[in-house]
Design a protein around this motif. Structure first.
Motif, mmCIF file in Angstrom:
data_model
loop_
_atom_site.group_PDB
_atom_site.id
_atom_site.type_symbol
_atom_site.label_atom_id
_atom_site.label_comp_id
_atom_site.label_asym_id
_atom_site.label_seq_id
_atom_site.Cartn_x
_atom_site.Cartn_y
_atom_site.Cartn_z
ATOM 1 N N LEU A 129 -54.573 41.500 -2.971
ATOM 2 C CA LEU A 129 -53.137 41.406 -2.709
ATOM 3 C C LEU A 129 -52.432 42.689 -3.133
ATOM 4 O O LEU A 129 -51.513 43.160 -2.438
ATOM 5 N N SER A 130 -52.859 43.273 -4.244
ATOM 6 C CA SER A 130 -52.268 44.521 -4.717
ATOM 7 C C SER A 130 -52.472 45.637 -3.704
ATOM 8 O O SER A 130 -51.562 46.436 -3.432
ATOM 9 N N ILE A 131 -53.677 45.703 -3.136
ATOM 10 C CA ILE A 131 -53.973 46.730 -2.129
ATOM 11 C C ILE A 131 -53.097 46.540 -0.896
ATOM 12 O O ILE A 131 -52.516 47.501 -0.367
ATOM 13 N N LEU A 136 -48.488 48.130 2.525
ATOM 14 C CA LEU A 136 -47.256 47.815 3.259
ATOM 15 C C LEU A 136 -46.082 48.654 2.769
ATOM 16 O O LEU A 136 -45.282 49.146 3.568
ATOM 17 N N VAL A 137 -45.980 48.826 1.436
ATOM 18 C CA VAL A 137 -44.899 49.652 0.879
ATOM 19 C C VAL A 137 -45.038 51.092 1.369
ATOM 20 O O VAL A 137 -44.059 51.724 1.784
ATOM 21 N N GLY A 171 -48.770 58.576 -3.416
ATOM 22 C CA GLY A 171 -48.394 57.979 -2.144
ATOM 23 C C GLY A 171 -46.986 58.313 -1.715
ATOM 24 O O GLY A 171 -46.643 58.180 -0.540
ATOM 25 N N ILE A 172 -46.137 58.733 -2.654
ATOM 26 C CA ILE A 172 -44.756 59.091 -2.311
ATOM 27 C C ILE A 172 -44.561 60.566 -2.629
ATOM 28 O O ILE A 172 -44.692 60.985 -3.769
ATOM 29 N N LEU A 232 -51.675 51.494 -6.074
ATOM 30 C CA LEU A 232 -51.424 52.900 -5.764
ATOM 31 C C LEU A 232 -52.372 53.404 -4.679
ATOM 32 O O LEU A 232 -51.983 54.216 -3.824
ATOM 33 N N SER A 233 -53.615 52.923 -4.698
ATOM 34 C CA SER A 233 -54.578 53.307 -3.660
ATOM 35 C C SER A 233 -54.138 52.771 -2.299
ATOM 36 O O SER A 233 -54.215 53.470 -1.285
ATOM 37 N N GLY A 234 -53.677 51.513 -2.289
ATOM 38 C CA GLY A 234 -53.142 50.954 -1.056
ATOM 39 C C GLY A 234 -51.907 51.705 -0.593
ATOM 40 O O GLY A 234 -51.705 51.943 0.610
#
Length: 282
Positions: A129-131, A136-137, A171-172, A232-234
């Motif tokens: 779920l975390s991934i 999605l974010v 990621g950002i 964070l990987s996701g």
């Protein structure tokens, strides 16, 4: 041995600095891929009122011990060196070799993110779920619209605050935040021309961003390491839309046909995958 370790940290810092200059790439992403992310956040989070006291009383040994200077100094020096040495070069390469540059980062982030997830061995529902939530974010970042800030000192301060906060988060991209705030080219020009007033105000905003955001990230990593790194990987995988090399009028497209640039891009993508195998993470 100490010199060798410091030199490696300097090179890793340079990699982080170069990535911070590219819109869509986060220095935090590269730090995570290179295995220095958690230690980097921990060092930044250690900055507090005591640091200021030690500084004004010239107690540099205590500052060094508090901030783990043996780690932070070569890494930070590498970041700053890259930003000042390569700002003009990165600007030139993005203008002339954008597809090749972004293909390299696309492959590097893609393969390294998958490796990090594989190393953590997600098994539970919360892990997956975390991934998914992270993905999605990261994907939703593509829908952020550009704003326009004036060139006032306050706007430059705000830009520094939000850009450094984004740079700390894999990621950002801090550079992409500057693009959204319409301050990317402005700050790139300020760095190239060594505009002291602009750089000073931007740096002040960055310091406030570091002091506030690094503590939050460290607390999350310290209490929920596996879930947070999987998130964070996701996030990095979802945010790959920001570094997709092929676009028409800012719309993502898939390349077709055979040409020299497409073949070269494919080779660079594969090479970045092999390079990712040598990156260490916790």
């Amino acid at each position: 041995m100490i010199f060798k370790d410091s030199f490696i940290l300097f090179i890793k810092g340079m990699a982080m600095g170069i990535s911070d200059l590219v819109p869509g790439i986060s220095g935090g992403t590269i730090a995570l891929l290179l295995g220095v992310y958690e230690k980097f956040i921990k060092s930044l989070k250690s900055i507090n009122k005591k640091t200021i006291f030690y500084l004004f009383n010239f107690q540099f040994f205590k500052i060094s011990k508090q901030l783990n200077f043996k780690f932070l100094f070569p890494l930070g020096l590498g970041i700053l060196s890259s930003i000042f040495l390569f700002s003009s070069l990165i600007s030139y390469m993005i203008k002339n070799y954008e597809i090749l540059i972004f293909t390299f980062f696309l492959g590097l982030i893609f393969f390294s993110s998958l490796r990090i997830i594989s190393n953590l061995k997600p098994t539970s529902f919360n892990d997956f779920l975390s991934i998914i939530i992270g993905f999605l974010v990261g994907f939703l970042l593509i829908f952020l619209n550009s704003l326009h800030l004036s060139d006032s000192l306050f706007s430059i301060f705000i830009s520094g605050f939000f850009a450094i906060s984004a740079m700390l988060l894999p990621g950002i991209s801090g550079s992409y935040i500057l693009v959204i705030l319409d301050k990317y080219q402005f700050m790139l020009d300020s760095i190239s021309s060594f505009n002291i007033p602009n750089l000073s105000i931007f740096s002040l905003g960055a310091v406030f961003g570091i002091l506030s955001f690094s503590r939050l990230i460290y607390w999350v990593l310290n209490n929920y390491y596996k879930i947070s790194v999987l998130f964070l990987s996701g996030l990095m995988l979802g945010a790959l839309t920001k570094v997709w090399p092929w676009r028409i009028d800012q719309q993502l497209v898939f390349p077709f046909g055979e040409n020299y640039e497409l073949i070269l891009s494919g080779m660079i993508f594969i090479i970045s995958g092999f390079l990712s195998l040598y990156f260490k993470s916790k």
